[in-house]
Write an enzyme that holds these catalytic residues in place. Sequence first.
Site, short mmCIF file in Angstrom:
data_model
loop_
_atom_site.label_atom_id
_atom_site.label_comp_id
_atom_site.label_asym_id
_atom_site.label_seq_id
_atom_site.Cartn_x
_atom_site.Cartn_y
_atom_site.Cartn_z
N SER A 135 0.86 -1.19 0.00
CA SER A 135 0.00 0.00 0.00
C SER A 135 0.89 1.23 0.00
O SER A 135 2.05 1.17 0.43
CB SER A 135 -0.89 0.01 1.25
OG SER A 135 -1.51 1.26 1.45
N TYR A 148 -1.86 -0.75 10.54
CA TYR A 148 -1.99 -1.14 9.13
C TYR A 148 -0.81 -0.61 8.32
O TYR A 148 -0.19 -1.36 7.54
CB TYR A 148 -3.30 -0.61 8.54
CG TYR A 148 -3.43 -0.87 7.07
CD1 TYR A 148 -3.78 -2.13 6.59
CD2 TYR A 148 -3.17 0.14 6.12
CE1 TYR A 148 -3.87 -2.39 5.24
CE2 TYR A 148 -3.26 -0.11 4.77
CZ TYR A 148 -3.62 -1.37 4.32
OH TYR A 148 -3.69 -1.61 2.97
#
Length: 253
Positions: A135, A148
């Site tokens: 990501s 995350y």
Amino acid sequence: MKIAIITGASSGMGREMAVQIGDRFSRIEEIWLIARRKERLEELKGRLPARIRCFGMDITCEEQRKALKKALEQEKPDVKILVNSAGFGKIGRIGELDMEEECGMVRLNCEALCAVTHMVLPYMRKNSRIIQLASSAAFLPQPKFGIYAATKSFVLSYSRALGAELKKRGICVTAVCPGPVDTEFFEIAETTGRIPLYKKLTMANPRKVVSKALRDSGMGKTVSVYGALMNGFCILAKIVPHSLLIDMMGRLG
């Protein structure tokens, strides 16, 4: 038998990977789809040119992962593509989220990804590829999305190191680092908080992100970043002090 293996294939980027790999790679004879929701995987049968084999399992569970290990040992396939797409994120301050959810992100996004890669590697040969879903959050610590983002930093670093180690074997490793993508991911993430408006306004189309990821992987790129905005963010994260960027993101949020 030449196969592709895709985790997290029941929705989002994993499902789109299955569709596009099925359409693009005629040499792939069978696609092994892995996710907890087996019924969602079964829906893809008959929709793709290749045969589909569905594994309904929670890959964070070592006992359930044995089913994949056993299938690999029995079939001894030639794994041409491995896509580690399984993952989730929760919005919230560290310590305020449920501890199981905090640790669960680490187990799925990091530990399970390593375990699946370790099991599959012995069945990969020259001109194969590994695609790891990281990501753009990997580029910068993100308060209220801290765990995350940290897991995705791990995936990016791990993928780069793995790619260097596998170079002599002719296996390409690509870390895919998109910004926000319009998938079910944020439906889960927002069960504990709200994503900032600027992220909602920069949502990317999963079909386009996956298409670029497969193209970049084919070109041997170590990192795939979709869109001018996220490429700009990647550059900023390299040259601007993270403390300033974190403060800016806080103000925008």
